[in-house]
Write a protein that holds these residues in place. Structure first.
Motif, PDB file in Angstrom:
ATOM      1  N   ALA A  26      -8.824 -17.411 -24.845  1.00  0.00           N
ATOM      2  CA  ALA A  26      -8.088 -18.521 -24.262  1.00  0.00           C
ATOM      3  C   ALA A  26      -8.910 -19.808 -24.237  1.00  0.00           C
ATOM      4  CB  ALA A  26      -7.632 -18.161 -22.855  1.00  0.00           C
ATOM      5  N   ALA A  27     -10.214 -19.699 -23.988  1.00  0.00           N
ATOM      6  CA  ALA A  27     -11.049 -20.896 -23.909  1.00  0.00           C
ATOM      7  C   ALA A  27     -11.096 -21.621 -25.245  1.00  0.00           C
ATOM      8  CB  ALA A  27     -12.457 -20.526 -23.461  1.00  0.00           C
ATOM      9  N   ALA A  28     -11.257 -20.849 -26.336  1.00  0.00           N
ATOM     10  CA  ALA A  28     -11.298 -21.458 -27.662  1.00  0.00           C
ATOM     11  C   ALA A  28      -9.955 -22.082 -28.008  1.00  0.00           C
ATOM     12  CB  ALA A  28     -11.684 -20.414 -28.711  1.00  0.00           C
ATOM     13  N   GLY A  29      -8.861 -21.398 -27.647  1.00  0.00           N
ATOM     14  CA  GLY A  29      -7.538 -21.940 -27.929  1.00  0.00           C
ATOM     15  C   GLY A  29      -7.280 -23.225 -27.168  1.00  0.00           C
ATOM     16  N   ALA A  30      -7.709 -23.271 -25.905  1.00  0.00           N
ATOM     17  CA  ALA A  30      -7.526 -24.466 -25.093  1.00  0.00           C
ATOM     18  C   ALA A  30      -8.354 -25.629 -25.636  1.00  0.00           C
ATOM     19  CB  ALA A  30      -7.901 -24.179 -23.643  1.00  0.00           C
ATOM     20  N   ALA A  31      -9.591 -25.333 -26.075  1.00  0.00           N
ATOM     21  CA  ALA A  31     -10.444 -26.383 -26.621  1.00  0.00           C
ATOM     22  C   ALA A  31      -9.859 -26.938 -27.917  1.00  0.00           C
ATOM     23  CB  ALA A  31     -11.846 -25.829 -26.875  1.00  0.00           C
ATOM     24  N   ARG A  32      -9.351 -26.037 -28.755  1.00  0.00           N
ATOM     25  CA  ARG A  32      -8.722 -26.461 -30.013  1.00  0.00           C
ATOM     26  C   ARG A  32      -7.512 -27.335 -29.729  1.00  0.00           C
ATOM     27  NH1 ARG A  32      -4.499 -23.838 -32.541  1.00  0.00           N
ATOM     28  NH2 ARG A  32      -4.212 -24.243 -34.777  1.00  0.00           N
ATOM     29  N   GLU A  33      -6.685 -26.911 -28.787  1.00  0.00           N
ATOM     30  CA  GLU A  33      -5.482 -27.663 -28.434  1.00  0.00           C
ATOM     31  C   GLU A  33      -5.836 -29.044 -27.911  1.00  0.00           C
ATOM     32  OE1 GLU A  33      -2.111 -27.167 -25.014  1.00  0.00           O
ATOM     33  OE2 GLU A  33      -2.396 -25.467 -26.393  1.00  0.00           O
ATOM     34  N   GLU A  34      -6.845 -29.108 -27.044  1.00  0.00           N
ATOM     35  CA  GLU A  34      -7.248 -30.394 -26.479  1.00  0.00           C
ATOM     36  C   GLU A  34      -7.748 -31.344 -27.565  1.00  0.00           C
ATOM     37  OE1 GLU A  34     -10.167 -32.162 -22.955  1.00  0.00           O
ATOM     38  OE2 GLU A  34      -9.975 -29.999 -23.269  1.00  0.00           O
ATOM     39  N   LEU A  35      -8.499 -30.815 -28.519  1.00  0.00           N
ATOM     40  CA  LEU A  35      -9.056 -31.650 -29.582  1.00  0.00           C
ATOM     41  C   LEU A  35      -7.957 -32.219 -30.465  1.00  0.00           C
ATOM     42  CD1 LEU A  35     -11.775 -32.629 -30.647  1.00  0.00           C
ATOM     43  CD2 LEU A  35     -11.806 -30.675 -32.180  1.00  0.00           C
ATOM     44  N   LEU A  36      -6.981 -31.395 -30.842  1.00  0.00           N
ATOM     45  CA  LEU A  36      -5.905 -31.863 -31.709  1.00  0.00           C
ATOM     46  C   LEU A  36      -4.967 -32.815 -30.979  1.00  0.00           C
ATOM     47  CD1 LEU A  36      -5.301 -28.515 -33.576  1.00  0.00           C
ATOM     48  CD2 LEU A  36      -6.007 -30.670 -34.637  1.00  0.00           C
ATOM     49  N   ASP A  85       4.539 -33.260 -27.656  1.00  0.00           N
ATOM     50  CA  ASP A  85       5.370 -32.066 -27.463  1.00  0.00           C
ATOM     51  C   ASP A  85       5.516 -31.286 -28.769  1.00  0.00           C
ATOM     52  OD1 ASP A  85       5.729 -32.610 -24.787  1.00  0.00           O
ATOM     53  OD2 ASP A  85       7.615 -33.699 -25.086  1.00  0.00           O
ATOM     54  N   LYS A  86       5.723 -32.000 -29.880  1.00  0.00           N
ATOM     55  CA  LYS A  86       5.863 -31.320 -31.180  1.00  0.00           C
ATOM     56  C   LYS A  86       4.548 -30.664 -31.589  1.00  0.00           C
ATOM     57  CE  LYS A  86       9.626 -34.149 -33.027  1.00  0.00           C
ATOM     58  NZ  LYS A  86      10.059 -35.078 -34.111  1.00  0.00           N
ATOM     59  N   VAL A  87       3.455 -31.396 -31.389  1.00  0.00           N
ATOM     60  CA  VAL A  87       2.150 -30.833 -31.753  1.00  0.00           C
ATOM     61  C   VAL A  87       1.851 -29.599 -30.906  1.00  0.00           C
ATOM     62  CG1 VAL A  87      -0.339 -31.269 -31.808  1.00  0.00           C
ATOM     63  CG2 VAL A  87       1.254 -33.040 -32.566  1.00  0.00           C
ATOM     64  N   THR A  88       2.153 -29.673 -29.615  1.00  0.00           N
ATOM     65  CA  THR A  88       1.935 -28.520 -28.731  1.00  0.00           C
ATOM     66  C   THR A  88       2.774 -27.330 -29.163  1.00  0.00           C
ATOM     67  OG1 THR A  88       1.423 -29.977 -26.863  1.00  0.00           O
ATOM     68  CG2 THR A  88       2.057 -27.709 -26.345  1.00  0.00           C
ATOM     69  N   ALA A  89       4.020 -27.573 -29.557  1.00  0.00           N
ATOM     70  CA  ALA A  89       4.887 -26.484 -30.024  1.00  0.00           C
ATOM     71  C   ALA A  89       4.296 -25.827 -31.266  1.00  0.00           C
ATOM     72  CB  ALA A  89       6.284 -27.013 -30.310  1.00  0.00           C
ATOM     73  N   TRP A  90       3.779 -26.626 -32.196  1.00  0.00           N
ATOM     74  CA  TRP A  90       3.143 -26.050 -33.381  1.00  0.00           C
ATOM     75  C   TRP A  90       1.924 -25.218 -32.983  1.00  0.00           C
ATOM     76  CZ3 TRP A  90       3.385 -31.391 -36.173  1.00  0.00           C
ATOM     77  CH2 TRP A  90       4.602 -31.503 -36.844  1.00  0.00           C
ATOM     78  N   LEU A  91       1.127 -25.745 -32.071  1.00  0.00           N
ATOM     79  CA  LEU A  91      -0.081 -25.036 -31.654  1.00  0.00           C
ATOM     80  C   LEU A  91       0.251 -23.685 -31.026  1.00  0.00           C
ATOM     81  CD1 LEU A  91      -2.005 -28.064 -30.142  1.00  0.00           C
ATOM     82  CD2 LEU A  91      -2.835 -26.634 -32.014  1.00  0.00           C
ATOM     83  N   ARG A  92       1.344 -23.625 -30.294  1.00  0.00           N
ATOM     84  CA  ARG A  92       1.713 -22.382 -29.614  1.00  0.00           C
ATOM     85  C   ARG A  92       2.343 -21.383 -30.589  1.00  0.00           C
ATOM     86  NH1 ARG A  92       1.860 -24.320 -24.243  1.00  0.00           N
ATOM     87  NH2 ARG A  92      -0.029 -25.604 -24.148  1.00  0.00           N
ATOM     88  N   THR A  93       3.129 -21.876 -31.552  1.00  0.00           N
ATOM     89  CA  THR A  93       3.812 -20.970 -32.478  1.00  0.00           C
ATOM     90  C   THR A  93       2.965 -20.638 -33.706  1.00  0.00           C
ATOM     91  OG1 THR A  93       4.922 -22.835 -33.572  1.00  0.00           O
ATOM     92  CG2 THR A  93       6.092 -21.754 -31.763  1.00  0.00           C
ATOM     93  N   GLN A  94       1.953 -21.466 -34.010  1.00  0.00           N
ATOM     94  CA  GLN A  94       1.080 -21.232 -35.158  1.00  0.00           C
ATOM     95  C   GLN A  94      -0.376 -21.330 -34.685  1.00  0.00           C
ATOM     96  OE1 GLN A  94       2.373 -23.437 -38.790  1.00  0.00           O
ATOM     97  NE2 GLN A  94       4.046 -24.211 -37.531  1.00  0.00           N
ATOM     98  N   PRO A  95      -0.815 -20.372 -33.888  1.00  0.00           N
ATOM     99  CA  PRO A  95      -2.121 -20.475 -33.230  1.00  0.00           C
ATOM    100  C   PRO A  95      -3.319 -20.482 -34.171  1.00  0.00           C
ATOM    101  CG  PRO A  95      -1.186 -18.276 -32.924  1.00  0.00           C
ATOM    102  CD  PRO A  95      -0.096 -19.120 -33.518  1.00  0.00           C
ATOM    103  N   GLU A  96      -3.149 -20.041 -35.409  1.00  0.00           N
ATOM    104  CA  GLU A  96      -4.271 -20.023 -36.342  1.00  0.00           C
ATOM    105  C   GLU A  96      -4.226 -21.166 -37.349  1.00  0.00           C
ATOM    106  OE1 GLU A  96      -5.789 -15.785 -37.357  1.00  0.00           O
ATOM    107  OE2 GLU A  96      -3.604 -15.685 -37.478  1.00  0.00           O
ATOM    108  N   ALA A  97      -3.180 -21.967 -37.317  1.00  0.00           N
ATOM    109  CA  ALA A  97      -2.992 -23.001 -38.334  1.00  0.00           C
ATOM    110  C   ALA A  97      -4.081 -24.071 -38.271  1.00  0.00           C
ATOM    111  CB  ALA A  97      -1.628 -23.658 -38.170  1.00  0.00           C
TER     112      ALA A  97
END
Length: 243
Positions: A26-36, A85-97
Protein backbone atom coordinates in the motif's frame (compact mmCIF):
# COMPACT_ATOMS: atom_id res chain seq x y z
CA UNK A 1 2.44 26.07 -2.62
CA UNK A 2 0.67 22.96 -1.35
CA UNK A 3 1.62 21.05 -4.52
CA UNK A 4 5.27 22.00 -4.06
CA UNK A 5 5.37 21.03 -0.38
CA UNK A 6 3.69 17.67 -1.05
CA UNK A 7 6.17 16.86 -3.79
CA UNK A 8 9.11 17.89 -1.61
CA UNK A 9 7.85 15.64 1.19
CA UNK A 10 7.57 12.77 -1.28
CA UNK A 11 11.20 13.19 -2.38
CA UNK A 12 12.40 13.29 1.23
CA UNK A 13 10.95 9.85 1.96
CA UNK A 14 14.15 8.17 0.82
CA UNK A 15 14.24 5.92 3.84
CA UNK A 16 10.95 4.27 2.90
CA UNK A 17 11.95 3.55 -0.70
CA UNK A 18 9.12 5.76 -1.99
CA UNK A 19 11.44 8.00 -3.99
CA UNK A 20 12.73 5.12 -6.07
CA UNK A 21 9.56 3.13 -6.38
CA UNK A 22 11.14 0.18 -4.57
CA UNK A 23 8.61 0.10 -1.73
CA UNK A 24 5.99 -2.60 -1.54
CA UNK A 25 2.28 -2.87 -0.92
CA UNK A 26 0.00 0.00 0.00
CA UNK A 27 2.82 2.44 0.78
CA UNK A 28 4.38 2.05 -2.66
CA UNK A 29 0.99 2.38 -4.34
CA UNK A 30 0.18 5.53 -2.39
CA UNK A 31 3.57 7.06 -3.21
CA UNK A 32 3.13 6.25 -6.90
CA UNK A 33 -0.36 7.75 -6.90
CA UNK A 34 0.82 10.91 -5.18
CA UNK A 35 3.67 11.38 -7.65
CA UNK A 36 1.46 10.99 -10.73
CA UNK A 37 -1.27 13.22 -9.33
CA UNK A 38 1.40 15.85 -8.64
CA UNK A 39 2.40 15.71 -12.31
CA UNK A 40 -1.25 16.08 -13.38
CA UNK A 41 -1.66 19.01 -10.96
CA UNK A 42 1.41 20.61 -12.56
CA UNK A 43 -0.46 20.55 -15.88
CA UNK A 44 1.06 17.47 -17.52
CA UNK A 45 -1.60 15.58 -19.55
CA UNK A 46 -1.42 11.88 -18.55
CA UNK A 47 -2.48 8.69 -20.32
CA UNK A 48 -1.98 5.04 -19.26
CA UNK A 49 0.90 3.11 -20.80
CA UNK A 50 1.95 -0.53 -20.94
CA UNK A 51 4.24 -1.98 -18.28
CA UNK A 52 6.86 -4.75 -18.18
CA UNK A 53 5.41 -8.25 -17.78
CA UNK A 54 7.97 -10.98 -17.23
CA UNK A 55 10.53 -10.63 -20.00
CA UNK A 56 8.09 -8.81 -22.26
CA UNK A 57 5.31 -6.26 -22.32
CA UNK A 58 1.82 -6.18 -20.84
CA UNK A 59 0.38 -5.45 -24.30
CA UNK A 60 -0.86 -8.29 -26.49
CA UNK A 61 1.70 -7.69 -29.23
CA UNK A 62 4.02 -10.68 -29.63
CA UNK A 63 7.63 -9.55 -29.48
CA UNK A 64 6.75 -5.95 -28.59
CA UNK A 65 9.83 -3.88 -29.58
CA UNK A 66 9.25 -1.26 -26.84
CA UNK A 67 8.01 -3.14 -23.75
CA UNK A 68 6.54 -0.84 -21.12
CA UNK A 69 7.27 2.27 -23.19
CA UNK A 70 4.11 2.92 -25.20
CA UNK A 71 0.53 4.02 -24.45
CA UNK A 72 -2.14 1.41 -23.92
CA UNK A 73 -4.56 3.02 -26.38
CA UNK A 74 -4.02 4.29 -29.91
CA UNK A 75 -6.19 7.24 -28.81
CA UNK A 76 -3.68 8.34 -26.18
CA UNK A 77 -3.65 11.94 -27.43
CA UNK A 78 -7.40 12.20 -26.95
CA UNK A 79 -7.33 10.40 -23.61
CA UNK A 80 -4.46 12.43 -22.12
CA UNK A 81 -5.81 14.52 -19.26
CA UNK A 82 -4.90 16.47 -16.13
CA UNK A 83 -8.23 15.63 -14.48
CA UNK A 84 -7.41 14.20 -11.04
CA UNK A 85 -10.54 12.04 -10.90
CA UNK A 86 -9.78 10.37 -14.25
CA UNK A 87 -6.14 9.83 -13.35
CA UNK A 88 -7.14 8.36 -9.98
CA UNK A 89 -9.60 6.00 -11.69
CA UNK A 90 -6.84 4.77 -14.01
CA UNK A 91 -4.49 4.29 -11.07
CA UNK A 92 -7.06 2.20 -9.22
CA UNK A 93 -8.14 0.07 -12.20
CA UNK A 94 -4.64 -0.30 -13.73
CA UNK A 95 -2.36 -0.48 -10.68
CA UNK A 96 0.69 -1.66 -12.63
CA UNK A 97 0.39 0.70 -15.60
CA UNK A 98 3.12 3.12 -16.56
CA UNK A 99 2.00 6.60 -17.62
CA UNK A 100 3.00 8.85 -20.50
CA UNK A 101 2.53 12.57 -20.79
CA UNK A 102 1.47 13.93 -24.16
CA UNK A 103 3.78 16.70 -25.36
CA UNK A 104 2.83 19.70 -27.46
CA UNK A 105 -0.30 20.39 -25.40
CA UNK A 106 0.91 22.04 -22.20
CA UNK A 107 4.64 21.39 -22.46
CA UNK A 108 7.42 20.13 -24.70
CA UNK A 109 10.35 17.92 -23.71
CA UNK A 110 13.98 18.21 -24.79
CA UNK A 111 15.36 14.67 -24.58
CA UNK A 112 19.14 14.16 -24.59
CA UNK A 113 21.72 11.47 -23.71
CA UNK A 114 22.17 11.52 -19.94
CA UNK A 115 25.90 12.30 -20.09
CA UNK A 116 25.24 15.35 -22.24
CA UNK A 117 22.27 16.28 -20.06
CA UNK A 118 24.32 16.27 -16.88
CA UNK A 119 26.97 18.47 -18.48
CA UNK A 120 24.36 20.92 -19.77
CA UNK A 121 22.52 20.97 -16.45
CA UNK A 122 25.70 21.87 -14.56
CA UNK A 123 26.38 24.67 -17.05
CA UNK A 124 22.83 26.02 -16.85
CA UNK A 125 22.69 25.97 -13.06
CA UNK A 126 26.11 27.63 -12.80
CA UNK A 127 24.86 30.38 -15.12
CA UNK A 128 21.80 30.92 -12.93
CA UNK A 129 19.34 29.75 -15.59
CA UNK A 130 15.94 28.71 -14.23
CA UNK A 131 15.80 25.05 -15.22
CA UNK A 132 12.37 23.43 -15.04
CA UNK A 133 11.46 19.81 -14.30
CA UNK A 134 14.08 17.24 -15.28
CA UNK A 135 13.72 13.45 -15.32
CA UNK A 136 16.14 10.61 -15.98
CA UNK A 137 15.36 7.48 -18.00
CA UNK A 138 17.23 4.20 -17.76
CA UNK A 139 18.40 1.78 -19.21
CA UNK A 140 18.45 4.04 -22.30
CA UNK A 141 20.23 6.55 -20.07
CA UNK A 142 18.43 9.65 -21.27
CA UNK A 143 17.59 12.94 -19.57
CA UNK A 144 14.30 14.78 -20.12
CA UNK A 145 14.07 18.58 -19.80
CA UNK A 146 10.46 19.79 -19.58
CA UNK A 147 9.77 23.21 -21.14
CA UNK A 148 6.92 25.40 -22.30
CA UNK A 149 5.41 24.30 -25.59
CA UNK A 150 5.62 26.00 -28.97
CA UNK A 151 1.86 25.65 -29.02
CA UNK A 152 -0.72 24.11 -31.31
CA UNK A 153 -2.34 26.97 -33.26
CA UNK A 154 -5.65 26.49 -35.03
CA UNK A 155 -4.00 27.52 -38.28
CA UNK A 156 -1.68 24.65 -39.22
CA UNK A 157 0.40 26.98 -41.41
CA UNK A 158 1.33 29.04 -38.34
CA UNK A 159 2.94 26.10 -36.57
CA UNK A 160 6.69 26.17 -37.14
CA UNK A 161 8.38 22.79 -37.50
CA UNK A 162 11.84 21.91 -36.28
CA UNK A 163 14.31 19.41 -37.71
CA UNK A 164 14.76 18.07 -34.18
CA UNK A 165 11.07 17.19 -33.81
CA UNK A 166 10.72 13.67 -32.49
CA UNK A 167 7.68 11.42 -32.69
CA UNK A 168 7.35 7.91 -31.24
CA UNK A 169 7.96 6.32 -34.63
CA UNK A 170 11.12 8.36 -35.30
CA UNK A 171 12.98 7.82 -32.02
CA UNK A 172 15.83 5.86 -33.62
CA UNK A 173 16.45 8.73 -36.04
CA UNK A 174 17.32 11.09 -33.18
CA UNK A 175 20.16 9.55 -31.12
CA UNK A 176 21.25 13.00 -29.93
CA UNK A 177 18.83 15.79 -29.06
CA UNK A 178 15.13 14.96 -29.48
CA UNK A 179 12.47 17.66 -29.29
CA UNK A 180 9.17 16.10 -28.26
CA UNK A 181 6.37 18.43 -29.25
CA UNK A 182 2.94 17.88 -30.80
CA UNK A 183 2.17 14.25 -31.56
CA UNK A 184 4.79 12.79 -29.24
CA UNK A 185 5.01 11.65 -25.63
CA UNK A 186 7.49 10.68 -22.92
CA UNK A 187 7.21 8.32 -19.96
CA UNK A 188 6.59 9.94 -16.60
CA UNK A 189 8.10 8.94 -13.25
CA UNK A 190 7.80 6.50 -11.61
CA UNK A 191 7.38 4.33 -14.73
CA UNK A 192 9.14 0.96 -14.58
CA UNK A 193 11.13 -0.54 -17.45
CA UNK A 194 12.37 -4.09 -18.08
CA UNK A 195 15.25 -5.13 -15.85
CA UNK A 196 13.90 -3.15 -12.87
CA UNK A 197 15.05 0.11 -14.47
CA UNK A 198 12.86 3.16 -14.16
CA UNK A 199 12.05 6.80 -14.90
CA UNK A 200 12.74 9.15 -11.98
CA UNK A 201 12.57 12.86 -11.24
CA UNK A 202 15.83 14.72 -10.83
CA UNK A 203 14.05 18.08 -10.50
CA UNK A 204 10.34 17.83 -9.77
CA UNK A 205 7.26 18.87 -11.77
CA UNK A 206 6.40 21.67 -9.33
CA UNK A 207 9.10 23.83 -10.97
CA UNK A 208 7.96 26.48 -13.50
CA UNK A 209 8.45 25.48 -17.14
CA UNK A 210 11.23 27.45 -18.90
CA UNK A 211 11.23 28.62 -22.49
CA UNK A 212 12.97 25.87 -24.52
CA UNK A 213 15.23 28.43 -26.19
CA UNK A 214 16.83 29.24 -22.82
CA UNK A 215 18.08 25.63 -22.62
CA UNK A 216 18.66 24.80 -26.25
CA UNK A 217 22.17 26.22 -26.72
CA UNK A 218 23.59 24.43 -23.68
CA UNK A 219 21.89 21.16 -24.66
CA UNK A 220 22.99 21.25 -28.31
CA UNK A 221 26.60 22.11 -27.34
CA UNK A 222 26.69 19.27 -24.80
CA UNK A 223 25.20 16.82 -27.32
CA UNK A 224 27.81 17.83 -29.93
CA UNK A 225 30.62 17.25 -27.45
CA UNK A 226 29.07 13.93 -26.42
CA UNK A 227 28.79 12.79 -30.06
CA UNK A 228 32.37 13.84 -30.77
CA UNK A 229 33.69 11.98 -27.74
CA UNK A 230 31.81 8.83 -28.72
CA UNK A 231 33.13 9.00 -32.27
CA UNK A 232 36.71 9.38 -31.00
CA UNK A 233 36.33 6.21 -28.93
CA UNK A 234 34.67 4.07 -31.60
CA UNK A 235 37.07 1.41 -33.00
CA UNK A 236 37.89 1.52 -36.69
CA UNK A 237 36.18 -1.09 -38.86
CA UNK A 238 38.59 -3.94 -39.68
CA UNK A 239 37.22 -4.17 -43.19
CA UNK A 240 35.45 -1.84 -45.64
CA UNK A 241 31.71 -1.48 -45.25
CA UNK A 242 29.83 -2.36 -48.42
CA UNK A 243 27.89 0.34 -50.17
Amino acid sequence: MERKSRFSRWLRRSGSGADTGTGTGAAAGAAREELLLAAAAAGFPLAPAAHPAGYGCSCERIGCPTPGRHPVSFAWQTLATTDADKVTAWLRTQPEANFVTATGMAHDVLDVPAEAGRQALDRLLAAGVDVGPVATVTPDDRMLFFTTTRGTPDDEDEWWPCELDCHPETMDEHPGLRWHCRGSYVLLPPSLLPGDERVAWLLGPERPLPDPLTLLEALTDACAQYAGARQDHEPAHPWPIGR
